[in-house]
Design a protein around this motif. Sequence first.
Motif, PDB file in Angstrom:
ATOM      1  N   GLY A  72      33.612  40.726  40.561  1.00 53.24           N
ATOM      2  CA  GLY A  72      34.351  41.117  41.761  1.00 53.24           C
ATOM      3  C   GLY A  72      35.832  41.322  41.545  1.00 53.24           C
ATOM      4  N   LYS A  73      36.229  41.678  40.326  1.00 49.20           N
ATOM      5  CA  LYS A  73      37.648  41.887  40.038  1.00 49.20           C
ATOM      6  C   LYS A  73      38.078  43.283  40.496  1.00 49.20           C
ATOM      7  N   PRO A  74      39.355  43.414  40.922  1.00 47.08           N
ATOM      8  CA  PRO A  74      39.765  44.707  41.483  1.00 47.08           C
ATOM      9  C   PRO A  74      39.873  45.849  40.472  1.00 47.08           C
ATOM     10  N   LEU A  75      40.254  45.559  39.217  1.00 47.70           N
ATOM     11  CA  LEU A  75      40.554  46.652  38.295  1.00 47.70           C
ATOM     12  C   LEU A  75      39.586  46.777  37.125  1.00 47.70           C
ATOM     13  N   VAL A  76      38.604  45.873  37.043  1.00 45.44           N
ATOM     14  CA  VAL A  76      37.542  46.046  36.036  1.00 45.44           C
ATOM     15  C   VAL A  76      36.189  45.882  36.703  1.00 45.44           C
TER      16      VAL A  76
ATOM     17  N   VAL B 184      47.662  41.237  39.838  1.00 45.66           N
ATOM     18  CA  VAL B 184      48.574  40.584  40.777  1.00 45.66           C
ATOM     19  C   VAL B 184      49.361  41.654  41.546  1.00 45.66           C
ATOM     20  N   LEU B 185      49.813  42.701  40.854  1.00 51.41           N
ATOM     21  CA  LEU B 185      50.533  43.783  41.532  1.00 51.41           C
ATOM     22  C   LEU B 185      49.634  44.450  42.574  1.00 51.41           C
ATOM     23  N   TYR B 186      48.392  44.678  42.193  1.00 51.22           N
ATOM     24  CA  TYR B 186      47.433  45.322  43.103  1.00 51.22           C
ATOM     25  C   TYR B 186      47.232  44.472  44.355  1.00 51.22           C
TER      26      TYR B 186
ATOM     27  N   PRO C  38      37.124  50.121  39.251  1.00 52.00           N
ATOM     28  CA  PRO C  38      36.050  50.132  40.241  1.00 52.00           C
ATOM     29  C   PRO C  38      36.455  51.008  41.445  1.00 52.00           C
ATOM     30  N   GLU C  39      35.452  51.415  42.211  1.00 48.40           N
ATOM     31  CA  GLU C  39      35.647  52.443  43.236  1.00 48.40           C
ATOM     32  C   GLU C  39      36.831  52.209  44.204  1.00 48.40           C
ATOM     33  N   PRO C  40      36.963  51.018  44.814  1.00 53.48           N
ATOM     34  CA  PRO C  40      38.065  50.891  45.793  1.00 53.48           C
ATOM     35  C   PRO C  40      39.442  51.169  45.176  1.00 53.48           C
TER      36      PRO C  40
END
Length: 441
Positions: A174-178, A238-240, A278-280
Amino acid sequence: MRLTFAGAAGTVTGSCFFLETKGTKLLVDCGMFQGLPELEAKNTEPFPFDPAEVDWLIITHGHLDHLGLVPRLVREGFQGRGICTVPTRDIAQVMLMDAARIQEEEDGALYTVEDALDALDRISLLVEYGEEVELGKGVKAKFHDAGHILGAAFVEIQAEGKTLVFSGDLGNRGKPLVEDPSYPPKADVLVLESTYGDRTHPPLEDSVEELRRVIVETLEHGGNVVIPSFALERTQEVLYILFRLWKERKIPRTKIFLDSPLAVQATRIFERYTERFPEPARKLFRKKEDPFDFELLEYTLTKAASKKIAEEEGVIIIAGSGMCTGGRVLYHLRANLPRPESSIVFVGYQAEGTLGRAILEGAPVVEILGSMVPVRAGIWRIEGLSAHADQGILVDWALHADPRQIFLVHGEPHALGALATRLASHGYSVHIPAWHETVEL
Ligand SMILES: [Zn+2]
């Protein structure tokens, strides 16, 4: 065939595994030991193999504890080729050049910038996930998405009729960038990382909420939020997250400093690979919204700009190194640790023997840059942002490989022990190898 555990045996850092098959000799990773002085001393110990006889070097990902000794390997005679994914090669460039520059400033440098350049020349076979590479007669390697950081892979090796899987570092879900880690194929032998083999991570959204609360409360009291952060992946995540919180008006408008030249360079690499997110996140970047470049965010590249941050109040400072073993974060810790209104937020693993670990474990006073600094700031550990799988993910993943033999590596003793017990309860044969131990497969 024989496998020698040249690193990450009984400890988290220094990943290096030497595999000898009948016709081919290869290494999986050649990482640096980090943390306790007795661990770092291992960086100068002879390799338990002759670098000149190694045909291939497989690099799972760009963290220094997986590739930081490649320049030394090349300096000591490695003539083979290095293989990694396309993004990992870009990351290696930045990480090895930075490491070499730091080395050159130290007594007893392990290698020079020249050596790092030679090493980068050797890393010349670039692959994508799912691609199979022939390494010799009957020896093949395939890279799969480990979901750990940009470009990170776990590696499936076919040799002498057996399937070996080296997990590299496995990601959290569930990580935002991988993407989430892929599942491994059925394997005979599994070499599995164990960083968080004894823990269960909270869900990411809980951690985001915790981070939000710490930021809001700290800024209300006029303190600064210092986030020691690894340059790769964690900083970009963290920036995201900060971008998202700000867009949703969940944190007040404040300056955010990214005070790490290495993290800035790493972020530039991430900007080239947004289509792999990932998509989002992918969607967001397509809309030309840029979490790596928004109005609150300031990149401080020069030392002068970094020093000026000390004049600010009520700001967020992201600085490296992630475990506080060096870098600009030391100046921000020295300034903010004595302030009860400030907060230090740890978002990544703190190895034994590091300043980060000492602060996290409640040391009342720490030594930073030669001065004794009292710890009065709020100290937070936000675990759900971890880039590593927890025990549940590791066990689930191992069950998919369903191997005859498991070797547990890349963990501190209590984590290795806890994971070994869990896996053994599923009926698996589990061994925790010692440093430089060789096993017949
Ligand atoms: Zn890693």
